[in-house]
Scaffold this motif. Sequence first.
Motif, PDB file in Angstrom:
ATOM      1  N   LEU A  47       0.848  -1.179   0.000  1.00 27.13           N
ATOM      2  CA  LEU A  47       0.000   0.000   0.000  1.00 27.13           C
ATOM      3  C   LEU A  47       0.886   1.231   0.000  1.00 27.13           C
ATOM      4  CD1 LEU A  47      -0.100   1.362   3.121  1.00 27.13           C
ATOM      5  CD2 LEU A  47      -1.527  -0.612   3.538  1.00 27.13           C
ATOM      6  N   SER A  48       0.359   2.312  -0.524  1.00 26.44           N
ATOM      7  CA  SER A  48       1.118   3.552  -0.624  1.00 26.44           C
ATOM      8  C   SER A  48       1.168   4.250   0.729  1.00 26.44           C
ATOM      9  CB  SER A  48       0.450   4.478  -1.651  1.00 26.44           C
ATOM     10  OG  SER A  48       1.035   5.774  -1.606  1.00 26.44           O
ATOM     11  N   TYR A  49       2.277   4.929   0.987  1.00 29.47           N
ATOM     12  CA  TYR A  49       2.356   5.725   2.211  1.00 29.47           C
ATOM     13  C   TYR A  49       1.229   6.751   2.279  1.00 29.47           C
ATOM     14  CZ  TYR A  49       7.153   3.990   3.026  1.00 29.47           C
ATOM     15  OH  TYR A  49       8.254   3.202   3.275  1.00 29.47           O
ATOM     16  N   SER A  50       0.730   7.161   1.131  1.00 31.13           N
ATOM     17  CA  SER A  50      -0.355   8.152   1.122  1.00 31.13           C
ATOM     18  C   SER A  50      -1.640   7.595   1.718  1.00 31.13           C
ATOM     19  CB  SER A  50      -0.611   8.647  -0.308  1.00 31.13           C
ATOM     20  OG  SER A  50      -1.030   7.587  -1.142  1.00 31.13           O
ATOM     21  N   ASP A  51      -1.720   6.261   1.859  1.00 31.03           N
ATOM     22  CA  ASP A  51      -2.898   5.642   2.469  1.00 31.03           C
ATOM     23  C   ASP A  51      -2.801   5.565   3.989  1.00 31.03           C
ATOM     24  OD1 ASP A  51      -4.109   5.127  -0.004  1.00 31.03           O
ATOM     25  OD2 ASP A  51      -2.999   3.248  -0.251  1.00 31.03           O
ATOM     26  N   LEU A  52      -1.678   6.008   4.532  1.00 31.61           N
ATOM     27  CA  LEU A  52      -1.461   5.955   5.972  1.00 31.61           C
ATOM     28  C   LEU A  52      -1.631   7.347   6.562  1.00 31.61           C
ATOM     29  CD1 LEU A  52       1.688   3.642   5.949  1.00 31.61           C
ATOM     30  CD2 LEU A  52      -0.636   2.990   6.635  1.00 31.61           C
ATOM     31  N   GLU A  53      -2.568   7.476   7.445  1.00 28.98           N
ATOM     32  CA  GLU A  53      -2.908   8.779   8.025  1.00 28.98           C
ATOM     33  C   GLU A  53      -1.712   9.453   8.696  1.00 28.98           C
ATOM     34  OE1 GLU A  53      -5.480  10.332  11.898  1.00 28.98           O
ATOM     35  OE2 GLU A  53      -5.941   8.389  10.989  1.00 28.98           O
ATOM     36  N   GLY A  54      -0.910   8.673   9.414  1.00 29.28           N
ATOM     37  CA  GLY A  54       0.170   9.260  10.193  1.00 29.28           C
ATOM     38  C   GLY A  54       1.471   9.446   9.455  1.00 29.28           C
ATOM     39  N   PHE A  55       1.596   8.849   8.263  1.00 29.77           N
ATOM     40  CA  PHE A  55       2.867   8.972   7.550  1.00 29.77           C
ATOM     41  C   PHE A  55       2.992  10.378   6.989  1.00 29.77           C
ATOM     42  CE2 PHE A  55       6.342   8.347   4.748  1.00 29.77           C
ATOM     43  CZ  PHE A  55       7.017   7.210   5.196  1.00 29.77           C
ATOM     44  N   PRO A  56       4.106  11.056   7.234  1.00 30.92           N
ATOM     45  CA  PRO A  56       4.247  12.431   6.724  1.00 30.92           C
ATOM     46  C   PRO A  56       4.164  12.472   5.205  1.00 30.92           C
ATOM     47  CG  PRO A  56       6.334  11.605   7.588  1.00 30.92           C
ATOM     48  CD  PRO A  56       5.297  10.614   7.987  1.00 30.92           C
ATOM     49  N   GLN A  57       3.255  13.278   4.704  1.00 30.10           N
ATOM     50  CA  GLN A  57       3.016  13.354   3.261  1.00 30.10           C
ATOM     51  C   GLN A  57       3.831  14.500   2.674  1.00 30.10           C
ATOM     52  OE1 GLN A  57       1.234  10.846   1.914  1.00 30.10           O
ATOM     53  NE2 GLN A  57       1.022  10.090   4.022  1.00 30.10           N
ATOM     54  N   VAL A  58       5.038  14.157   2.239  1.00 31.59           N
ATOM     55  CA  VAL A  58       5.964  15.183   1.765  1.00 31.59           C
ATOM     56  C   VAL A  58       6.367  14.972   0.308  1.00 31.59           C
ATOM     57  CG1 VAL A  58       6.882  15.738   4.036  1.00 31.59           C
ATOM     58  CG2 VAL A  58       7.877  13.843   2.738  1.00 31.59           C
ATOM     59  N   GLY A  59       5.777  13.976  -0.355  1.00 29.30           N
ATOM     60  CA  GLY A  59       6.205  13.656  -1.707  1.00 29.30           C
ATOM     61  C   GLY A  59       7.387  12.710  -1.659  1.00 29.30           C
ATOM     62  N   SER A  60       7.654  12.037  -2.750  1.00 28.17           N
ATOM     63  CA  SER A  60       8.693  11.016  -2.777  1.00 28.17           C
ATOM     64  C   SER A  60      10.011  11.596  -3.267  1.00 28.17           C
ATOM     65  CB  SER A  60       8.277   9.845  -3.676  1.00 28.17           C
ATOM     66  OG  SER A  60       8.090  10.300  -5.002  1.00 28.17           O
ATOM     67  N   VAL A  61      11.106  10.970  -2.822  1.00 23.72           N
ATOM     68  CA  VAL A  61      12.444  11.272  -3.302  1.00 23.72           C
ATOM     69  C   VAL A  61      12.796  10.221  -4.337  1.00 23.72           C
ATOM     70  CG1 VAL A  61      14.874  11.450  -2.624  1.00 23.72           C
ATOM     71  CG2 VAL A  61      13.085  12.262  -1.077  1.00 23.72           C
ATOM     72  N   ALA A  62      13.508  10.623  -5.395  1.00 25.52           N
ATOM     73  CA  ALA A  62      13.915   9.651  -6.417  1.00 25.52           C
ATOM     74  C   ALA A  62      14.635   8.486  -5.754  1.00 25.52           C
ATOM     75  CB  ALA A  62      14.831  10.327  -7.439  1.00 25.52           C
ATOM     76  N   GLY A  63      14.234   7.266  -6.137  1.00 27.05           N
ATOM     77  CA  GLY A  63      14.817   6.071  -5.548  1.00 27.05           C
ATOM     78  C   GLY A  63      14.055   5.548  -4.353  1.00 27.05           C
ATOM     79  N   HIS A  64      13.000   6.268  -3.955  1.00 25.90           N
ATOM     80  CA  HIS A  64      12.146   5.846  -2.841  1.00 25.90           C
ATOM     81  C   HIS A  64      10.743   5.615  -3.386  1.00 25.90           C
ATOM     82  CE1 HIS A  64      14.765   6.921   0.713  1.00 25.90           C
ATOM     83  NE2 HIS A  64      15.417   7.495  -0.285  1.00 25.90           N
ATOM     84  N   ALA A  65      10.291   4.367  -3.387  1.00 28.50           N
ATOM     85  CA  ALA A  65       8.996   4.048  -3.988  1.00 28.50           C
ATOM     86  C   ALA A  65       7.822   4.564  -3.175  1.00 28.50           C
ATOM     87  CB  ALA A  65       8.876   2.537  -4.182  1.00 28.50           C
ATOM     88  N   GLY A  66       8.024   4.788  -1.874  1.00 27.77           N
ATOM     89  CA  GLY A  66       6.944   5.308  -1.043  1.00 27.77           C
ATOM     90  C   GLY A  66       5.851   4.291  -0.786  1.00 27.77           C
ATOM     91  N   ARG A  67       6.236   3.046  -0.476  1.00 26.77           N
ATOM     92  CA  ARG A  67       5.242   1.995  -0.248  1.00 26.77           C
ATOM     93  C   ARG A  67       5.631   1.149   0.963  1.00 26.77           C
ATOM     94  NH1 ARG A  67       4.466  -1.911  -5.076  1.00 26.77           N
ATOM     95  NH2 ARG A  67       6.724  -2.135  -4.745  1.00 26.77           N
ATOM     96  N   LEU A  68       4.617   0.614   1.621  1.00 25.91           N
ATOM     97  CA  LEU A  68       4.787  -0.422   2.628  1.00 25.91           C
ATOM     98  C   LEU A  68       4.445  -1.749   1.965  1.00 25.91           C
ATOM     99  CD1 LEU A  68       5.112  -1.649   5.457  1.00 25.91           C
ATOM    100  CD2 LEU A  68       2.746  -0.947   5.929  1.00 25.91           C
TER     101      LEU A  68
END
Length: 273
Positions: A47-68
């Motif tokens: 699942l995407s970090y964007s689906d997690l209420e508490g995960f800081p939503q700052v956009g992804s850095v290249a090389g970081h998929a942003g998923r659990l």
Amino acid sequence: MSSVTLTVPDSDIEQARTVVPEAARVALVLGSGLSGLADIAEDACSLSYSDLEGFPQVGSVAGHAGRLVGGRLSGVPVALFQGRAHPYQGVSAHDASYPVRLAAALGCDTLIVTNAAGGVRETLSPGDIVLLSDQINLTGRSPLTGWAGPEGGTPFVPMRDAYDPGLRQSAVAAALETGVEIEPEGVYCGLPGPAYETPAEVAMLRTLGADLVGMSTVHEVVVARALGMRVLGFSLVTNAAAGVGLSHEEVLEAGRAAASDLTGLMLAILRGL
């Protein structure tokens, strides 16, 4: 009254449980260019970090998929965090530790952290894999600021063995088993970023005893120890610190080049666990 806790929202635990196996006791945080390990997990769900209420939503850095990602590696149930939030993106040290807090809430008692780092020690070269033995936090921040400590305890967290000696021995054994060359000891220094280090800063770090430098990890390890987790850490040397012509693309390319060795090493370590 302290307003800082090391808990996470119940809704995030419920969301994470949809992908992470109940039996997972090991969590891995995968740094820049190193997230490919999640691609070979068996029975993987994500699942995407964007689906997690508490995960800081700052956009992804290249090389970081942003998923659990939840699944199995070497038959071991794991929680894999593909990327992290960094203080240089504007988040607090406390929020940068969110993957660790979520992993602990899911029942994980072992944390493996990886990162891409600059080589401060002159004998280190791009492509070297370094087993972390200690760390220096020069970010000027602590993820525990404002935390009252565990119930009935204090907020003063012992950091003498921040990187677990037993896990480090297991990692050395796994390296011998797989034939993957590693540097068996290294001190990682965390700086705020996002600028890379100047030559004068690298000289200072060398004097202080740092072998590697990067912009992550230290806050995660502090929180893991506060939560009673055992920690194992690796840095992939992607450049000589303050190297001429350094770019983030070079960091990612070094990660891709070492992916096979890192993958084999991690699988062997997990088999040992």
